[in-house]
Design an enzyme around this catalytic site. Structure first.
Site, short mmCIF file in Angstrom:
data_model
loop_
_atom_site.label_atom_id
_atom_site.label_comp_id
_atom_site.label_asym_id
_atom_site.label_seq_id
_atom_site.Cartn_x
_atom_site.Cartn_y
_atom_site.Cartn_z
N GLU A 285 -5.44 -8.42 -1.25
CA GLU A 285 -6.13 -8.28 0.04
C GLU A 285 -7.58 -7.99 -0.24
OE1 GLU A 285 -4.66 -5.60 3.08
OE2 GLU A 285 -2.58 -6.04 2.54
N GLU B 96 0.83 -1.22 0.00
CA GLU B 96 0.00 0.00 0.00
C GLU B 96 0.86 1.26 0.00
OE1 GLU B 96 -2.88 -0.48 3.21
OE2 GLU B 96 -4.11 -1.75 1.95
C1 BGP Z 1 -4.59 -3.07 4.83
C2 BGP Z 1 -3.21 -3.48 5.30
C3 BGP Z 1 -3.18 -4.71 6.11
C4 BGP Z 1 -4.42 -5.05 6.88
C5 BGP Z 1 -5.72 -4.64 6.23
C6 BGP Z 1 -6.94 -4.68 7.13
O1 BGP Z 1 -4.65 -1.70 4.71
O2 BGP Z 1 -2.34 -3.69 4.21
O3 BGP Z 1 -1.98 -4.73 6.84
O4 BGP Z 1 -4.34 -4.89 8.22
O5 BGP Z 1 -5.64 -3.38 5.65
O6 BGP Z 1 -6.95 -3.55 7.95
P1 BGP Z 1 -7.24 -3.61 9.49
O7 BGP Z 1 -6.28 -4.58 10.05
O8 BGP Z 1 -7.00 -2.24 9.95
O9 BGP Z 1 -8.65 -4.04 9.63
#
Ligand code: BGP
Length: 478
Positions: free
Chosen positions: A377, A176
């Site tokens: 993701e 990201e």
């Molecule tokens: C993305 C990141 C991850 C992950 C995911 C979910 O932005 O790359 O590392 O954590 O989001 O977010 P969260 O854990 O805040 O729910």
């Protein structure tokens, strides 16, 4: 016959600091997340320049993948994973980021993880840097604001490329990377928080510093890609973007123009550099209006041109709306908030759920770049309940994933070259935004709780068997 390619990379995604634990074991040094306390949906995490005795630091144990990787990878294999996305903790290999020689114990941990994957026929997809700047580099040069980070990062890349060549083919440079276009990126990815202690939401933000630091990351990314192309022709190098799909709230041309402007700087800017090889024309006016001027060294522009990626990857969780009307209702979301879309529902954490937005986004990306695209993701953060018999009925997660896979399938039929799908947090892990365990994404439940307690035992949720069937049918049985 499936609409997905026969070698489609079905799997799951994780990140070292949210998964491994063992934060100071076998020579590992502290990274920015190791300095962050836990938080909740309502109370932000805090970053502490010194460790506080009574604070809880969720990354320190996380779900202890460091000592459970064999059992976890065996469970991924049971689901039929073709691919496992994980990151290599920079501070396991170079504890301060600045050493000349790598830490052998750190390297050998990833030898074991990679070999375990390969023994199950699982293709590793390695994120080189996933939200974890070595904390010593924050203190030394204010994180990525210091140009010297490019050299330190390259030493890290050279080391891991050489060590894992022949076993790892797919690499992503920065997770990201576009989070650096937002103030949030200061803690998450840029590490420009020298000396700061306090809530992660209140770190002083200087856009000039932030965009200069982001420039250094873009140069580092291009340099890593160029090195791979020169020395390891078998490597496939990808970028990784946090895609926040935006719709104009109305057909008012002012809403449409505002939406275009926000889409560009949030979603397209970094990948325009990483895929096309230069800063896009629209960035100039945006920088001028904000008083930002990027210092480039001679050779930077040529480097950006030479280090363009082979495939495009992104995270997709939410969409939101954009309008010039300040009175409209807002919702939260991944890394940024936005306007509420009356046609969509939100998760318990206020993230707007929009499967069709995934189809739209895949089409937009492929229209723009015409290189293979991968969803690395996607998923629903939700609370899970263990029934008295030990089962976990996470039909809400299955519904979320099913609808997204269905729309990804539509995108393939639309003509998009989609190479794989790795839902986030295939095993429960620490939330990046809140540091919670209660916000779970996994198909595998981990008995670990927000107060740091829990046996760390693993259990299959209903989504485990659902995803196993999806993979076995190459996306046809949803
Ligand atoms: C993305 C990141 C991850 C992950 C995911 C979910 O932005 O790359 O590392 O954590 O989001 O977010 P969260 O854990 O805040 O729910």
């Amino acid at each position: 016959m499936s609409v997905f390619k026969k070698d489609f990379l079905w799997g799951g995604a994780t990140a070292a600091n949210q998964l491994e634990g063992a934060w100071n074991v076998d020579g590992k040094g502290p990274s920015v997340p190791d300095m962050c306390t836990n938080g909740t949906h309502e109370t932000p995490k805090r970053v502490t320049a010194e460790f506080e005795a009574d604070a809880l630091y969720p990354s320190h144990e996380a779900i202890d993948f460091y000592h459970h990787y064999r059992e976890d990878i065996a469970l991924f294999a049971e689901m039929g994973f073709k691919c496992f996305r994980f990151s290599i903790a920079w501070t396991r290999i170079f504890p301060t980021g600045m050493e000349e020689t790598p830490n052998e114990a750190g390297l050998s941990f990833y030898d074991r993880v990679i070999d375990e994957c390969l023994s199950h026929g699982i293709e590793p997809l390695v994120t080189i840097s996933h939200y974890e700047m070595p904390y010593a580099l924050v203190e030394k040069c204010n994180g990525w604001y210091g140009r010297e980070c490019i050299d330190h990062f390259m030493r890290f890349c050279e080391t891991i490329f050489e060590r894992y060549r022949g076993r790892v083919r797919y690499w992503l440079t920065f997770n990201e990377i576009n989070s650096g276009t937002l103030p949030h990126g200061v803690v998450l990815s840029l590490g420009t928080l020298k000396g700061y202690t306090g809530p992660t939401t209140e770190v002083p933000d200087e856009p000039q510093v932030r965009f200069q630091a982001l420039h250094h990351q873009l140069v580092a990314s291009a340099k890593a890609v160029r090195l791979a192309h020169q020395k390891y022709p078998e490597f496939k190098m990808g970028n990784m973007i946090c895609f926040i799909t935006m719709y104009p709230y109305s057909c008012n041309p002012d809403d449409v123009l505002k939406c275009q402007r926000e889409m560009r700087m949030m979603n397209w800017f970094c990948s325009d550099v990483q895929v096309r090889g230069s800063y896009p024309a629209y960035a100039k006016r945006w920088f001028d209006e904000k008083g930002i001027s990027i210092h480039m060294e001679p050779g930077d522009e040529a480097l950006l041109k030479e280090g363009t990626v082979d495939f495009y990857t992104f995270s997709y969780y939410v969409s939101n709306c954009v309008s010039v009307d300040p009175s409209l209702a807002r919702v939260e979301g991944n890394i940024m908030s936005g306007l509420k879309n009356p046609y969509l529902e939100t998760s318990e954490w206020g993230w707007q759920i929009d499967p069709k937005g995934l189809r739209y986004t895949l089409n937009e990306i492929y229209d723009r770049y015409q290189i293979p695209v991968m969803v690395v993701e996607n998923g629903l953060g939700a609370r899970d309940v263990i029934e008295p018999d030990g089962s976990i009925h996470d039909d809400y997660r299955v519904d979320y994933l099913r609808e997204h896979v269905r729309q990804m399938r539509e995108a393939v039929l639309d003509g998009v070259d989609v190479m794989g799908y790795t839902p986030w947090g295939c095993i429960d892990l620490v939330s990046a935004s809140t540091g919670e365990m209660a916000k779970r994404y996994g198909m595998i439940y981990v008995e670990k709780y927000d107060d740091g307690t829990g046996s760390l035992a693993r259990r299959k949720k209903d989504s485990f068997e659902w995803y196993r069937r999806v993979i076995a049918s190459n996306g046809e049985t949803l």
